[in-house]
Structure formats: C-alpha cells, structure tokens
Design an enzyme around this catalytic site. Structure first.
Site, PDB file in Angstrom:
ATOM      1  N   CYS A 131     -18.898 -33.188 -87.861  1.00 36.20           N
ATOM      2  CA  CYS A 131     -18.588 -34.505 -88.417  1.00 36.20           C
ATOM      3  C   CYS A 131     -19.855 -35.116 -89.042  1.00 36.20           C
ATOM      4  O   CYS A 131     -20.384 -34.555 -89.985  1.00 36.20           O
ATOM      5  CB  CYS A 131     -17.946 -35.397 -87.364  1.00 36.20           C
ATOM      6  SG  CYS A 131     -17.073 -36.832 -88.056  1.00 36.20           S
ATOM      7  N   HIS A 178     -13.374 -32.035 -86.287  1.00 36.52           N
ATOM      8  CA  HIS A 178     -13.871 -31.873 -84.917  1.00 36.52           C
ATOM      9  C   HIS A 178     -13.292 -30.605 -84.300  1.00 36.52           C
ATOM     10  O   HIS A 178     -12.121 -30.598 -83.895  1.00 36.52           O
ATOM     11  CB  HIS A 178     -13.474 -33.084 -84.079  1.00 36.52           C
ATOM     12  CG  HIS A 178     -14.209 -34.329 -84.412  1.00 36.52           C
ATOM     13  ND1 HIS A 178     -15.396 -34.683 -83.793  1.00 36.52           N
ATOM     14  CD2 HIS A 178     -13.958 -35.300 -85.322  1.00 36.52           C
ATOM     15  CE1 HIS A 178     -15.824 -35.832 -84.293  1.00 36.52           C
ATOM     16  NE2 HIS A 178     -14.973 -36.224 -85.235  1.00 36.52           N
ATOM     17  N   GLU A 235     -13.864 -29.465 -81.415  1.00 36.63           N
ATOM     18  CA  GLU A 235     -13.580 -29.729 -79.998  1.00 36.63           C
ATOM     19  C   GLU A 235     -12.250 -30.466 -79.810  1.00 36.63           C
ATOM     20  O   GLU A 235     -11.734 -30.542 -78.696  1.00 36.63           O
ATOM     21  CB  GLU A 235     -14.731 -30.514 -79.356  1.00 36.63           C
ATOM     22  CG  GLU A 235     -14.798 -31.990 -79.681  1.00 36.63           C
ATOM     23  CD  GLU A 235     -15.394 -32.315 -81.033  1.00 36.63           C
ATOM     24  OE1 GLU A 235     -15.589 -33.512 -81.318  1.00 36.63           O
ATOM     25  OE2 GLU A 235     -15.679 -31.376 -81.823  1.00 36.63           O
TER      26      GLU A 235
END
Length: 214
Positions: free
Chosen positions: A88, A194, A196
C-alpha cells in the site's frame, strides 16, 4: 529465513507480520518474523517488508523520524540487495514523489509519481475500496507464479502510483481506468493492495516473495 516487518509508526504491522509468518508456515519454510525499527536487525534481515497506511507524507516522515532507519533500509535494499516487499503506502514510497496534500519526496527506487485517483466514471467512489481483479501477463514475474490473471485482491486507497518505466509495472486493476496494482524491479516488489487482507491469493503472493531469489 529472517523476515523483518519495518516499524515506522504506520498501522497494520502486526497483521502483516502474521500473514508473512502464516505464508512461510504453509509453504514449509522455517522463518522468523520480527516487527522492528532496529537498524541492526534491518541490515541482518533476509527479507524486508514495508507496510503502510495513511498519508504519503506522514509515512515518509515516520520513516525519516526513526533514528538510523531510513539509512539502514537504503543500505540493505539498494547496496546489499535484500529482497523488499512494499504494501500500500509502503509501495507508494518507492516512487520519486507523492502529491498527497503537498509534494513529498519518496525513496525514488522506482521512478514515478503518486497522485490522486481520478476514475473516468464519476459514479465510482474514492477511496477505491474492496475486491478487484488483477490484470497481468502470465509469467510476468516470479513472485506472481502462484497467482492467476483475474485473481481478486483487496484494495483500500485514494492515491495511486504511475511509473516512469513501463517495465516496472507488473500488474494493474481497472477502476474507471487502469490503476497500478503491482510494481517491481531488481530486488524490489510492491503491491497497492493488501496481500494480508487478500485471503488465499495474498498468501500465495507472499509465498512467492519468500521463495524469490532475485
């Protein structure tokens, strides 16, 4: 494998660290994941991860404000060639400059500018938030080996990077026009989305990074 998630005051550090630890475990890799701002740990790392949330200028200030952190990061990545993953705003910081609120110098490791999203469709909301499909050529980069074109990943951003050299643009998404999704060169890779938060696709991408030998 020693993986350091760089702590410079940005959010999302623990969830990023957890995702990298999980991906390593799922891939059968012995790995230690640390969240740290210690220059010595950064210089000793086998892999470096720079997450980022918030404004470009604030993230750059956080990076510069930690004693010796920016210098150690530059030494590790640009001189020693440690594989680096930016997430990001951590990806955006690779650019030459950011234009959020004011002009702020980036790390200038991948030439480009970070500017406000301007979708061609006025009905599209800013920030670009939610799942979107990746567009890239199969075989484009070793880190993408486990990801199929069209795979969906999770974005949250109002600004996007435009690279100077098309060779450094690895993948895009469509949000009222082409939006940079992944950039990379040499030992660097960065994602606007992202990983994750991108479930199985994100885990495969992280595993690809951990296997990568640039």
């Amino acid at each position: 494998m020693n993986i350091v998630v760089i702590d410079y005051g940005s959010g999302n550090l623990r969830s990023a660290a957890k995702a990298f630890a999980h991906a390593a475990d799922e891939a059968g890799m012995a790995a230690e994941v640390l969240v740290s701002a210690d220059p010595a740990r950064i210089l000793a790392a086998d892999r470096l991860v720079l997450p980022g949330q918030g404004a470009f200028a604030d993230c750059r200030a956080g990076l510069d404000g930690a004693d010796g952190l920016a210098e150690a990061l530059t030494e590790a990545v640009t001189t020693r060639g440690t594989p680096f993953f930016g997430i990001c705003v951590g990806m955006q910081l690779l650019a030459t400059s950011g234009f959020e609120h004011r002009v702020t110098p980036g790390l200038d490791w991948i030439g480009g500018r970070v500017e406000a999203l301007a979708p061609s469709d006025p009905a599209l909301k800013i920030p670009h938030m939610g799942w979107n499909a990746l567009d890239f050529e199969p075989g484009r980069h070793p880190v993408l080996a486990g990801v199929e074109p069209g795979a969906h990943v999770y974005f949250v951003h109002s600004y996007a990077m435009t690279v100077d050299d098309p060779a450094h643009l690895l993948a895009t998404a469509d949000y009222g026009g082409r939006v940079t999704a992944i950039v990379g060169r040499d030992n660097l890779i960065g994602t606007q989305f992202h990983p994750e938060k991108s479930q199985a696709v994100g885990q495969r991408l992280i595993a690809g990074f951990l296997r990568w030998r640039p």
